[in-house]
Scaffold this active site. Structure first.
Site, PDB file in Angstrom:
ATOM      1  N   LYS A   1      -3.231   3.910  -2.817  1.00 30.47           N
ATOM      2  CA  LYS A   1      -4.269   4.336  -3.424  1.00 30.47           C
ATOM      3  C   LYS A   1      -3.059   5.797  -3.437  1.00 30.47           C
ATOM      4  O   LYS A   1      -3.072   6.268  -1.700  1.00 30.47           O
ATOM      5  CB  LYS A   1      -5.223   4.552  -2.332  1.00 30.47           C
TER       6      LYS A   1
ATOM      7  N   ASP B   1       1.117  -1.052  -0.034  1.00 32.60           N
ATOM      8  CA  ASP B   1       0.284  -0.019   0.003  1.00 32.60           C
ATOM      9  C   ASP B   1       1.183   1.046  -0.525  1.00 32.60           C
ATOM     10  O   ASP B   1       1.578   1.316  -0.057  1.00 32.60           O
ATOM     11  CB  ASP B   1      -0.780  -0.022   1.082  1.00 32.60           C
TER      12      ASP B   1
ATOM     13  N   MET C   1      -8.375   7.664  10.001  1.00 24.76           N
ATOM     14  CA  MET C   1      -8.942   8.101   8.429  1.00 24.76           C
ATOM     15  C   MET C   1     -10.168   9.345   9.035  1.00 24.76           C
ATOM     16  O   MET C   1     -11.792   8.946   8.631  1.00 24.76           O
ATOM     17  CB  MET C   1      -9.978   6.697   8.057  1.00 24.76           C
TER      18      MET C   1
HETATM   19  C1  LIG Z   1      -6.198   2.233   6.592  1.00 24.62           C
HETATM   20  S1  LIG Z   1      -5.883   2.885   8.049  1.00 24.62           S
HETATM   21  C2  LIG Z   1      -4.975   1.667   8.422  1.00 24.62           C
HETATM   22  C3  LIG Z   1      -4.676   1.825   9.516  1.00 24.62           C
HETATM   23  C4  LIG Z   1      -2.846   0.482   9.726  1.00 24.62           C
HETATM   24  N1  LIG Z   1      -3.796  -0.363   9.568  1.00 24.62           N
HETATM   25  C5  LIG Z   1      -2.547   0.804  11.162  1.00 24.62           C
HETATM   26  O1  LIG Z   1      -2.554  -0.546  12.255  1.00 24.62           O
HETATM   27  O2  LIG Z   1      -1.101   1.816  11.201  1.00 24.62           O
HETATM   28  C6  LIG Z   1      -5.386   4.105   7.830  1.00 24.62           C
HETATM   29  C7  LIG Z   1      -4.936   5.096   8.224  1.00 24.62           C
HETATM   30  O3  LIG Z   1      -4.328   5.174   9.118  1.00 24.62           O
HETATM   31  C8  LIG Z   1      -3.467   6.375  10.023  1.00 24.62           C
HETATM   32  N2  LIG Z   1      -2.513   6.362   9.965  1.00 24.62           N
HETATM   33  C9  LIG Z   1      -1.794   5.057   9.376  1.00 24.62           C
HETATM   34  N3  LIG Z   1      -0.075   5.305   9.333  1.00 24.62           N
HETATM   35  C10 LIG Z   1       0.127   6.953   9.463  1.00 24.62           C
HETATM   36  C11 LIG Z   1       1.299   7.257  10.592  1.00 24.62           C
HETATM   37  N4  LIG Z   1       2.830   7.046   9.783  1.00 24.62           N
HETATM   38  N5  LIG Z   1       0.784   8.451  10.876  1.00 24.62           N
HETATM   39  C12 LIG Z   1      -0.248   9.022  11.418  1.00 24.62           C
HETATM   40  N6  LIG Z   1      -1.980   8.334  11.075  1.00 24.62           N
HETATM   41  C13 LIG Z   1      -1.288   6.949  10.453  1.00 24.62           C
HETATM   42  C14 LIG Z   1      -4.493   7.103   9.198  1.00 24.62           C
HETATM   43  O4  LIG Z   1      -5.394   7.786   9.554  1.00 24.62           O
HETATM   44  C15 LIG Z   1      -4.539   6.875   7.926  1.00 24.62           C
HETATM   45  O5  LIG Z   1      -5.575   7.019   6.896  1.00 24.62           O
END
Ligand SMILES: C[S@@+](CC[C@H](N)C(=O)[O-])C[C@H]1O[C@@H](n2cnc3c(N)ncnc32)[C@H](O)[C@@H]1O
Length: 242
Positions: free
Chosen positions: A54, A33, A166
């Site tokens: 995306k 991803d 998200m």
């Molecule tokens: C589809 S979700 C997946 C979450 C992922 N499986 C996890 O455990 O972190 C994606 C969301 O995770 C959050 N996210 C992922 N990486 C991030 C980061 N490095 N800093 C802040 N938010 C993050 C954001 O809210 C983003 O929109």
């Protein structure tokens, strides 16, 4: 085993698990991803990299196409790593991919990852629970905040820390719901963007300011008393590498 559903951690490749790094170094194909892109640097030179993520404003590969790709790659007998941001089973649709592989009879393993829900706050110096301040943490998705899937009144009543993933697009509506449910409008908020990465940004405000605050994706939005903390010794994790 041919397909590994692997958590890439929150962004800093140093926060991969040892198992994730070992599997990446051995993989023939890495399907990743956008949020897992940095970790592909640990893939074996010559491994095939498939980006199904995306880009902002761009089109993602539809989930059923990803499921089908993983099944096909798994059947080809190659070593496949499906690399997903954070933990593969927290809002990552990893469960759907596991089901598709199981239904197709393709052997797979799941490798948990460090979730951004906890690591992004930590990288901003925020412990999600803290003695005397917060005895619970709720991780919710802000995606389709209005569709009734989340009982925001119950989330507000719990009284602990709320971490919204998200939630950038719906942050104003979420703040309104939480205040309507009885949360203090002055409740501290911290939005951590790109947590643990060199380009990490932290924005702090009150809950009733969140809707108008310039928060951008991808961010983990922390709501609760702990969001006022900045235990600098924990931040930024990326700097620990020197
Ligand atoms: C589809 S979700 C997946 C979450 C992922 N499986 C996890 O455990 O972190 C994606 C969301 O995770 C959050 N996210 C992922 N990486 C991030 C980061 N490095 N800093 C802040 N938010 C993050 C954001 O809210 C983003 O929109």
């Amino acid at each position: 085993v041919t397909v590994h559903l692997v958590g890439a951690g929150p962004g800093d490749p140093d926060l991969l698990t040892v198992r994730a790094a070992r599997l990446l170094a051995a993989a023939d194909v890495v399907v990743h991803d956008r949020l897992a892109a940095l970790a592909t640097a640990l893939a074996r030179p010559g491994a095939e990299l498939v980006d199904v993520g995306k880009a902002p404003g761009g089109r993602a590969v539809p989930q059923d196409a990803i499921d089908g790709l993983l099944v096909d790659l798994g059947r080809s007998g190659r070593e496949v790593v499906r690399l997903k941001g954070g933990d593969p089973f927290l809002f990552g649709r990893g469960g759907e991919e596991a089901l598709a592989l199981a239904r197709a009879g393709v052997p797979f393993t799941v490798v948990p990852g460090v979730t951004s829900a906890f690591a992004a706050p930590a990288a901003a110096g925020i412990p999600v629970t803290h003695r005397g301040l917060s005895a619970a943490v709720t991780v919710v998705t802000g995606h389709r905040a209005g569709d009734g899937a989340t009982d925001w009144d119950a989330v507000a009543r719990l009284g602990g820390t709320v971490v919204v993933l998200m939630g950038v697009a719906t942050r104003g509506a979420i703040a309104d719901r939480l205040v309507a449910a009885g949360m203090d409008p002055a409740t501290p908020v911290a939005a951590v963007r790109w947590g643990t990465r060199p380009d990490q940004e932290v924005l702090r405000c009150r809950l009733d300011e969140l809707g108008a605050a310039p928060v951008e994706a991808p961010s983990a939005i922390v709501v609760g008393a702990v969001a006022a903390l900045d235990l600098g010794a924990l931040a930024p994790l990326a700097a620990a590498r020197g």
